[in-house]
Design a protein around this motif. Sequence first.
Motif, PDB file in Angstrom:
ATOM      1  N   LEU A 115      -8.945  14.178 -40.018  1.00 17.09           N
ATOM      2  CA  LEU A 115      -8.860  14.471 -38.587  1.00 17.09           C
ATOM      3  C   LEU A 115      -9.212  15.929 -38.319  1.00 17.09           C
ATOM      4  CD1 LEU A 115      -5.573  12.535 -37.706  1.00 17.09           C
ATOM      5  CD2 LEU A 115      -7.942  11.750 -37.478  1.00 17.09           C
ATOM      6  N   GLY A 118     -12.803  16.433 -38.121  1.00 17.39           N
ATOM      7  CA  GLY A 118     -13.487  15.722 -37.043  1.00 17.39           C
ATOM      8  C   GLY A 118     -13.983  14.345 -37.422  1.00 17.39           C
ATOM      9  N   ILE A 120     -13.316  10.189 -38.138  1.00 18.90           N
ATOM     10  CA  ILE A 120     -12.459   9.053 -37.813  1.00 18.90           C
ATOM     11  C   ILE A 120     -11.812   8.574 -39.111  1.00 18.90           C
ATOM     12  CG2 ILE A 120     -12.404   6.666 -37.006  1.00 18.90           C
ATOM     13  CD1 ILE A 120     -14.837   7.377 -35.250  1.00 18.90           C
ATOM     14  N   VAL A 153      -2.191  11.845 -33.709  1.00 14.70           N
ATOM     15  CA  VAL A 153      -3.459  11.139 -33.791  1.00 14.70           C
ATOM     16  C   VAL A 153      -3.734  10.469 -32.448  1.00 14.70           C
ATOM     17  CG1 VAL A 153      -2.429   8.977 -34.610  1.00 14.70           C
ATOM     18  CG2 VAL A 153      -4.790   9.508 -35.219  1.00 14.70           C
ATOM     19  N   GLU A 156      -8.912   7.291 -30.534  1.00 13.68           N
ATOM     20  CA  GLU A 156     -10.321   7.484 -30.879  1.00 13.68           C
ATOM     21  C   GLU A 156     -10.480   7.985 -32.317  1.00 13.68           C
ATOM     22  OE1 GLU A 156      -8.884   8.658 -28.058  1.00 13.68           O
ATOM     23  OE2 GLU A 156      -9.680   6.990 -26.890  1.00 13.68           O
ATOM     24  N   GLN A 157      -9.423   8.578 -32.869  1.00 13.42           N
ATOM     25  CA  GLN A 157      -9.495   9.154 -34.215  1.00 13.42           C
ATOM     26  C   GLN A 157      -9.076   8.184 -35.306  1.00 13.42           C
ATOM     27  OE1 GLN A 157      -6.720  12.369 -33.302  1.00 13.42           O
ATOM     28  NE2 GLN A 157      -8.337  13.858 -33.701  1.00 13.42           N
TER      29      GLN A 157
END
Length: 249
Positions: A115, A118, A120, A153, A156-157
């Motif tokens: 995370l 950047g 996923i 979190v 989208e992650q």
Amino acid sequence: MRRKLAAGNWKMNGTSTSLAELEALAQAHPAPSVDVLICPPATLIDRAARILRESSVATGGQDCHSEMTGAHTGDISAEMLRDAGATAVILGHSERRADHGETDERVRAKARAALQAGLIAVICVGESLAEREAANTLDIIGGQLSGSIPDLVTGEQLVVAYEPIWAIGTGKVPEINEIGEVHEFIRARLERRFGAGVGRSVRLLYGGSVKPSNAAEIFAVPEVDGALVGGASLKASDFSPIITALEAA
């Protein structure tokens, strides 16, 4: 609305000649209505990302270290994956947990690093056959969710992939109602922990002997947002019908 995801895990398969499969896959799905992700071995990530750069197919990694840099011979960091062109990374796969003794705590540390870079985080959970037969499936899954997913979190992650260990590469698939039960359980746990907003936005994948012949039935299960596919993702001719089935779901 959660955008569905077809993710391919090549595991320890693929050399330079395999890159032609990526070109064929991208040509077969120039504008898919679902997200498509291929996670090749680390040796191919940079080349795969270059081939897929102008396509709708994304590239991911299969694992990362919990530290960004350091004296960790043979390991690869999340930052390195990102630099090579990856947008996601698979973490906590049962083969990593079994072969390398990865604990929930270790998976959580790796997810934090992903995370931060950047990426996923595609976090895998799943029970063994013994645990399934002992009716401990939901307890096992609940513990893995609590221990493997970081506290901070967003939807989208994070992607959560349910892969019953006994179904991976065996040709065996749980009953449809069993898949539905676990996915509903995971959704409820995520909502309870993170709130409805985040909990409802995390994509849930099923993995374990997914193939063109059973994909449509699996994708019809509520809360199944796609699949994490192993062997059937190695060939465009096998993975393409699975993507098409997901688009139709």
